[in-house]
Motif scaffolding. Structure first.
Motif, PDB file in Angstrom:
ATOM      1  N   SER A   1       0.883  -1.203  -0.134  1.00  0.00           N
ATOM      2  CA  SER A   1      -0.100  -0.007   0.002  1.00  0.00           C
ATOM      3  C   SER A   1       0.846   1.208  -0.032  1.00  0.00           C
ATOM      4  N   GLN A   2       2.167   1.214   0.760  1.00  0.00           N
ATOM      5  CA  GLN A   2       2.695   2.279   0.776  1.00  0.00           C
ATOM      6  C   GLN A   2       3.486   2.474  -0.815  1.00  0.00           C
ATOM      7  N   PHE A   3       3.840   1.438  -1.450  1.00  0.00           N
ATOM      8  CA  PHE A   3       4.442   1.682  -2.565  1.00  0.00           C
ATOM      9  C   PHE A   3       3.425   2.208  -3.684  1.00  0.00           C
ATOM     10  N   GLU A   4       2.283   1.567  -3.447  1.00  0.00           N
ATOM     11  CA  GLU A   4       0.930   1.937  -4.427  1.00  0.00           C
ATOM     12  C   GLU A   4       0.836   3.301  -4.222  1.00  0.00           C
ATOM     13  N   GLN A   5       0.492   3.844  -2.931  1.00  0.00           N
ATOM     14  CA  GLN A   5       0.598   5.468  -2.553  1.00  0.00           C
ATOM     15  C   GLN A   5       1.501   6.058  -3.252  1.00  0.00           C
ATOM     16  N   GLY A   6       2.643   5.935  -2.898  1.00  0.00           N
ATOM     17  CA  GLY A   6       3.727   6.662  -3.550  1.00  0.00           C
ATOM     18  C   GLY A   6       3.787   6.913  -4.982  1.00  0.00           C
ATOM     19  N   MET A   7       3.541   5.337  -5.615  1.00  0.00           N
ATOM     20  CA  MET A   7       3.472   5.474  -7.251  1.00  0.00           C
ATOM     21  C   MET A   7       2.385   6.508  -7.685  1.00  0.00           C
ATOM     22  N   ARG A   8       1.233   6.484  -7.087  1.00  0.00           N
ATOM     23  CA  ARG A   8       0.019   7.154  -7.539  1.00  0.00           C
ATOM     24  C   ARG A   8       0.296   8.654  -7.261  1.00  0.00           C
TER      25      ARG A   8
ATOM     26  N   GLU B   1       9.547  17.215  -8.972  1.00  0.00           N
ATOM     27  CA  GLU B   1       8.885  16.752  -7.724  1.00  0.00           C
ATOM     28  C   GLU B   1       8.620  15.191  -8.117  1.00  0.00           C
ATOM     29  N   ALA B   2       7.861  14.737  -9.258  1.00  0.00           N
ATOM     30  CA  ALA B   2       7.868  13.333  -9.737  1.00  0.00           C
ATOM     31  C   ALA B   2       8.986  12.807  -9.662  1.00  0.00           C
ATOM     32  N   SER B   3      10.059  13.014 -10.271  1.00  0.00           N
ATOM     33  CA  SER B   3      11.378  12.267 -10.627  1.00  0.00           C
ATOM     34  C   SER B   3      11.852  12.355  -8.933  1.00  0.00           C
ATOM     35  N   ASP B   4      11.950  12.938  -8.197  1.00  0.00           N
ATOM     36  CA  ASP B   4      12.536  12.808  -6.870  1.00  0.00           C
ATOM     37  C   ASP B   4      11.739  11.909  -6.131  1.00  0.00           C
ATOM     38  N   LEU B   5      10.540  11.827  -6.205  1.00  0.00           N
ATOM     39  CA  LEU B   5       9.727  10.882  -5.589  1.00  0.00           C
ATOM     40  C   LEU B   5       9.823   9.586  -6.106  1.00  0.00           C
ATOM     41  N   PHE B   6       9.957   9.473  -7.212  1.00  0.00           N
ATOM     42  CA  PHE B   6      10.115   8.050  -8.093  1.00  0.00           C
ATOM     43  C   PHE B   6      11.461   7.552  -7.475  1.00  0.00           C
ATOM     44  N   GLU B   7      12.357   8.302  -7.390  1.00  0.00           N
ATOM     45  CA  GLU B   7      13.779   8.144  -6.880  1.00  0.00           C
ATOM     46  C   GLU B   7      13.804   7.456  -5.614  1.00  0.00           C
ATOM     47  N   ARG B   8      12.732   7.970  -4.734  1.00  0.00           N
ATOM     48  CA  ARG B   8      12.703   7.523  -3.422  1.00  0.00           C
ATOM     49  C   ARG B   8      12.160   6.238  -3.169  1.00  0.00           C
TER      50      ARG B   8
ATOM     51  N   GLU C   1      12.156   0.455  -2.808  1.00  0.00           N
ATOM     52  CA  GLU C   1      11.582  -0.562  -3.419  1.00  0.00           C
ATOM     53  C   GLU C   1      12.546  -1.322  -4.358  1.00  0.00           C
ATOM     54  N   LYS C   2      13.389  -1.886  -4.028  1.00  0.00           N
ATOM     55  CA  LYS C   2      14.408  -2.474  -4.683  1.00  0.00           C
ATOM     56  C   LYS C   2      13.990  -3.818  -5.768  1.00  0.00           C
ATOM     57  N   ASN C   3      12.865  -4.229  -5.077  1.00  0.00           N
ATOM     58  CA  ASN C   3      12.364  -5.675  -6.256  1.00  0.00           C
ATOM     59  C   ASN C   3      11.615  -5.204  -7.360  1.00  0.00           C
ATOM     60  N   SER C   4      11.262  -3.600  -7.514  1.00  0.00           N
ATOM     61  CA  SER C   4      10.384  -3.231  -8.500  1.00  0.00           C
ATOM     62  C   SER C   4      11.213  -2.517  -9.368  1.00  0.00           C
ATOM     63  N   TRP C   5      11.100  -2.939 -10.840  1.00  0.00           N
ATOM     64  CA  TRP C   5      11.654  -2.053 -11.901  1.00  0.00           C
ATOM     65  C   TRP C   5      10.873  -0.675 -12.252  1.00  0.00           C
ATOM     66  N   LEU C   6       9.827  -0.626 -11.848  1.00  0.00           N
ATOM     67  CA  LEU C   6       8.768   0.682 -12.284  1.00  0.00           C
ATOM     68  C   LEU C   6       9.188   1.910 -11.765  1.00  0.00           C
ATOM     69  N   PRO C   7       9.730   1.773 -10.433  1.00  0.00           N
ATOM     70  CA  PRO C   7      10.142   3.482 -10.141  1.00  0.00           C
ATOM     71  C   PRO C   7      11.094   3.909 -10.814  1.00  0.00           C
ATOM     72  N   ASN C   8      12.386   3.162 -10.889  1.00  0.00           N
ATOM     73  CA  ASN C   8      13.346   3.509 -11.829  1.00  0.00           C
ATOM     74  C   ASN C   8      13.024   4.044 -13.360  1.00  0.00           C
ATOM     75  N   TYR C   9      12.147   3.052 -13.917  1.00  0.00           N
ATOM     76  CA  TYR C   9      11.701   3.276 -15.272  1.00  0.00           C
ATOM     77  C   TYR C   9      11.052   4.546 -15.267  1.00  0.00           C
ATOM     78  N   TYR C  10      10.105   4.856 -14.129  1.00  0.00           N
ATOM     79  CA  TYR C  10       9.399   6.197 -14.329  1.00  0.00           C
ATOM     80  C   TYR C  10      10.549   7.493 -14.142  1.00  0.00           C
ATOM     81  N   VAL C  11      11.479   6.922 -13.393  1.00  0.00           N
ATOM     82  CA  VAL C  11      12.543   8.089 -13.518  1.00  0.00           C
ATOM     83  C   VAL C  11      13.101   8.467 -14.656  1.00  0.00           C
TER      84      VAL C  11
END
Length: 206
Positions: free
Chosen positions: A20-27, A40-47, A52-62
């Motif tokens: 839920s934390q991951f989903e909230q952050g991504m949304r 701001e979006a890039s910085d949050l995706f980086e955090r 969440e090192k097991n998901s490729w999605l945050p860095n993909y969005y960065v």
């Protein structure tokens, strides 16, 4: 037995909380991006990626956020900073998985941004590697709409220099539209972008 059940419940609860934390952050990050708050979006995706090192999605969005922002920027230092951030984030995920077509498409987009910025310097140098990226993506996911459209659009962009027949490229663009419309992303956060651009490009394709 009761103790075991309690541990399982706590474990599942922990997973649910983390998700839920991951989903909230991504949304939230995607919302910032949609509102035009790129930094701001890039910085949050980086955090999120750091947590969440097991998901490729945050860095993909960065990478995606910064690369799309780089298109159209004329200041070389600003453009370079954005694309270097994109490349760094993408390299992390490419180092983990070489069988993800979306990552190869992302690398092709980064290359394309460099080419668009300075075609005389980067065109010859990056055109081959970019087609190689689309080739690798196509081998993994031949019906991925971003693979089909991205490859056709990139080839169309160089058609006036290469002399390639554009009719098959227009057909591929049209095919990508059907693929986009039938695409079912694995989660709400998996890549689903591209339909609008494909429709526009196909409408003017000659």
């Amino acid at each position: 037995m009761k103790k075991t059940i309690t541990l399982v419940v706590l474990f599942v609860a922990g997973i649910s909380f983390a998700q839920s934390q991951f989903e909230q952050g991504m949304r939230k990050a995607i919302g910032l991006w949609k509102d035009g708050k790129t930094n701001e979006a890039s910085d949050l995706f980086e955090r999120i990626a750091a947590a969440e090192k097991n998901s490729w999605l945050p860095n993909y969005y960065v990478a995606l956020v910064n690369t799309t922002a780089a298109f159209g920027i004329q200041d070389k230092d600003k453009m370079s900073a954005l694309l270097n951030k994109s490349q760094k984030a993408l390299d992390i995920e490419m180092g983990k998985d070489q069988k993800n077509a979306e990552l190869y498409v992302m690398q092709a987009l980064i290359n394309t941004a460099w080419i668009v910025f300075d075609p005389m310097t980067n065109g010859m140098k990056l055109s081959g590697p970019t087609m190689e990226m689309y080739g690798k993506a196509e081998a993994i996911a031949p019906n991925n709409p971003r693979v089909v459209f991205g490859k056709a659009e990139f080839q169309m962009g160089g058609a006036k220099w290469t002399g390639i027949d554009t009719k098959p490229l227009c057909k591929e663009m049209q095919r990508s539209i059907d693929l986009f419309k039938n695409e079912k992303p694995e989660t709400p956060f998996h890549p689903s972008w591209g339909l609008e651009r494909a429709v526009q490009a196909a409408a003017t394709c000659k």
